[in-house]
Write a protein that holds these residues in place. Structure first.
Motif, PDB file in Angstrom:
ATOM      1  N   HIS A  18       1.053  -1.315  -0.138  1.00 27.69           N
ATOM      2  CA  HIS A  18      -0.009   0.081   0.148  1.00 27.69           C
ATOM      3  C   HIS A  18       0.897   1.355  -0.003  1.00 27.69           C
ATOM      4  CE1 HIS A  18       0.862   0.687   4.451  1.00 27.69           C
ATOM      5  NE2 HIS A  18       0.394  -0.764   4.501  1.00 27.69           N
ATOM      6  N   ILE A  19       0.247   2.418   0.123  1.00 29.39           N
ATOM      7  CA  ILE A  19       1.087   3.577  -0.206  1.00 29.39           C
ATOM      8  C   ILE A  19       1.876   3.988   1.052  1.00 29.39           C
ATOM      9  CG2 ILE A  19      -0.742   5.044   0.765  1.00 29.39           C
ATOM     10  CD1 ILE A  19      -0.051   7.221  -1.068  1.00 29.39           C
ATOM     11  N   GLY A  20       1.694   3.245   2.325  1.00 27.68           N
ATOM     12  CA  GLY A  20       2.310   3.469   3.310  1.00 27.68           C
ATOM     13  C   GLY A  20       3.666   2.710   3.246  1.00 27.68           C
ATOM     14  N   HIS A  21       3.695   1.461   2.608  1.00 25.97           N
ATOM     15  CA  HIS A  21       4.961   0.695   2.332  1.00 25.97           C
ATOM     16  C   HIS A  21       5.612   1.720   1.176  1.00 25.97           C
ATOM     17  CE1 HIS A  21       2.599  -2.919   3.205  1.00 25.97           C
ATOM     18  NE2 HIS A  21       3.368  -2.835   4.173  1.00 25.97           N
ATOM     19  N   ALA A  22       4.964   2.099   0.235  1.00 18.75           N
ATOM     20  CA  ALA A  22       5.522   2.829  -0.938  1.00 18.75           C
ATOM     21  C   ALA A  22       6.489   4.017  -0.142  1.00 18.75           C
ATOM     22  CB  ALA A  22       4.765   3.359  -1.792  1.00 18.75           C
ATOM     23  N   HIS A  23       5.839   4.762   0.631  1.00 20.50           N
ATOM     24  CA  HIS A  23       6.362   5.818   1.457  1.00 20.50           C
ATOM     25  C   HIS A  23       7.869   5.413   1.965  1.00 20.50           C
ATOM     26  CE1 HIS A  23       6.548   8.834   4.793  1.00 20.50           C
ATOM     27  NE2 HIS A  23       7.145   9.557   3.913  1.00 20.50           N
ATOM     28  N   THR A  24       7.559   4.369   3.023  1.00 25.01           N
ATOM     29  CA  THR A  24       9.029   3.953   3.383  1.00 25.01           C
ATOM     30  C   THR A  24      10.017   3.613   2.332  1.00 25.01           C
ATOM     31  OG1 THR A  24       7.738   3.348   5.429  1.00 25.01           O
ATOM     32  CG2 THR A  24       9.750   2.627   5.382  1.00 25.01           C
ATOM     33  N   PHE A  25       9.578   2.986   1.443  1.00 23.59           N
ATOM     34  CA  PHE A  25      10.584   2.218   0.435  1.00 23.59           C
ATOM     35  C   PHE A  25      11.114   3.525  -0.312  1.00 23.59           C
ATOM     36  CE2 PHE A  25       7.951  -1.942   0.826  1.00 23.59           C
ATOM     37  CZ  PHE A  25       8.703  -2.332   1.779  1.00 23.59           C
ATOM     38  N   GLU A  30      15.670   6.906  -2.012  1.00 22.54           N
ATOM     39  CA  GLU A  30      16.358   8.040  -2.037  1.00 22.54           C
ATOM     40  C   GLU A  30      17.544   8.195  -1.179  1.00 22.54           C
ATOM     41  OE1 GLU A  30      13.208  11.139  -1.342  1.00 22.54           O
ATOM     42  OE2 GLU A  30      13.177  11.484  -3.730  1.00 22.54           O
ATOM     43  N   ARG A  31      17.665   7.679  -0.142  1.00 22.08           N
ATOM     44  CA  ARG A  31      18.682   7.713   0.807  1.00 22.08           C
ATOM     45  C   ARG A  31      19.934   6.991   0.057  1.00 22.08           C
ATOM     46  NH1 ARG A  31      18.598  10.144   5.242  1.00 22.08           N
ATOM     47  NH2 ARG A  31      19.966   8.853   6.584  1.00 22.08           N
ATOM     48  N   GLU A  32      19.620   5.557  -0.528  1.00 19.59           N
ATOM     49  CA  GLU A  32      20.487   5.004  -0.937  1.00 19.59           C
ATOM     50  C   GLU A  32      20.980   5.718  -2.289  1.00 19.59           C
ATOM     51  OE1 GLU A  32      21.994   2.522  -4.104  1.00 19.59           O
ATOM     52  OE2 GLU A  32      20.022   3.067  -3.985  1.00 19.59           O
ATOM     53  N   ARG A  33      20.362   6.320  -2.940  1.00 16.01           N
ATOM     54  CA  ARG A  33      20.799   7.171  -4.237  1.00 16.01           C
ATOM     55  C   ARG A  33      21.619   8.285  -3.881  1.00 16.01           C
ATOM     56  NH1 ARG A  33      20.005   2.742  -6.051  1.00 16.01           N
ATOM     57  NH2 ARG A  33      18.913   2.165  -7.841  1.00 16.01           N
ATOM     58  N   ALA A  34      21.295   8.933  -2.733  1.00 19.72           N
ATOM     59  CA  ALA A  34      22.125  10.297  -2.636  1.00 19.72           C
ATOM     60  C   ALA A  34      23.300   9.651  -1.997  1.00 19.72           C
ATOM     61  CB  ALA A  34      21.582  10.994  -1.269  1.00 19.72           C
TER      62      ALA A  34
END
Length: 280
Positions: A18-25, A30-34
């Motif tokens: 759901h969108i909550g999972h999507a938010h955390t993932f 983004e943190r890994e890419r940064a």
């Protein structure tokens, strides 16, 4: 020389994301890419009654649709021998004990959780002082980790700030002796998570704030098994219109339903809330 960033996504194929999972993932991505690091996808498929192959396919498809990519994968159901080896070490070191409490026993021998979450109740140590366990894993037996009574487990969360949880079996404890091995021959979430994070070389765990107390438990297991402790980023949770934390029962808010309704990945990402800073 700095250690390369290694993160992970850890969905369970027990329902649609759901969108909550999507938010955390998305935060994890983004943190890994940064950090220009590496991201694992860990398929947490250890629940034999609820894990389904079609959900495993769907979660990969939905994550790719959202725009998330990763560099490596693992499936927990293929790693039971590693979890058993870790459990045997805990047995040899005398850090776990068998628990014969039934569901009815636990209803009478535990107190309610301290907060509205999926957290397990504080166990009162009913089986802790039983006969000394054998150093061999006994089939069809639940095992609990013996927590250090009265010790405060402290860590600083990257997002949520300083945290402290008191271990013990009395009414003032935040958490008690917790399950590490199930009588069906499988590890608990806590043990499997610790073994896998160490094996994958995870440097930062990104997950929801409902798992803050699990981090205290996992720090104890990392200490017992000689594993390093990664950094933790516990993201704010998303709720429905009634203020209830999102779960897989919220089918209308699943990524698959949003895709079928014609929303774009950016439409979904635009619904993500801003993360609050510690103390906000």
């Amino acid at each position: 020389m700095s250690v390369p960033y290694i993160g992970r996504l850890a969905p369970s194929p027990t329902g649609l994301l759901h969108i909550g999972h999507a938010h955390t993932f998305w935060i994890a991505y983004e943190r890994e890419r940064a950090a220009k690091g590496k991201l694992w996808l860990r398929d947490e498929d250890l629940d034999p009654q609820r894990s389904r192959a079609d959900f495993a396919v769907a979660m990969r498809e939905d994550l790719h649709w959202l725009g998330i990519t990763w560099e490596a994968e693992m499936r927990q159901s293929e790693r039971v021998d590693l979890y058993r080896a870790a459990m045997e070490k805990l047995l040899l070191d005398g850090l776990v004990y068998p628990c014969s409490c039934s569901r009815k026993d636990l209803q009478h021998a535990t107190q309610a959780p301290h907060e509205d979450s999926d957290d397990e109740p504080v166990y009162n140590g009913r089986c802790r002082f039983a006969a000394a366990p054998k150093a061999i894993l006994t089939p069809n037996t639940n095992y609990r980790f013996r927590v250090p009574d009265g010790e405060a487990i402290r860590f600083v969360d990257v997002h949520a700030g300083p945290q402290s949880f008191r271990a013990g079996c009395d009414v003032s404890a935040d958490f008690g002796d917790f399950l590490v091995w199930r009588k069906d021959g499988l590890p608990s979430y806590q043990l499997a998570c610790v073994v896998d994070d160490a094996a994958m070389g995870i440097t930062e765990v990104v997950r929801g704030r409902d798992l803050l107390k699990s981090t205290a438990r996992q720090i104890l297991l990392q200490r017992a098994l000689g594993f390093p402790t990664p950094s933790y980023f516990h993201a704010d949770l998303m709720c429905d219109d009634a203020g209830v934390r999102l779960a897989k029962r919220h089918d209308a808010l699943s990524l698959r339903a949003m895709r079928d309704a014609g929303l774009s990945p950016q439409d979904v990402r635009d619904r993500f809330p801003e993360q609050r800073s510690p103390g906000a």
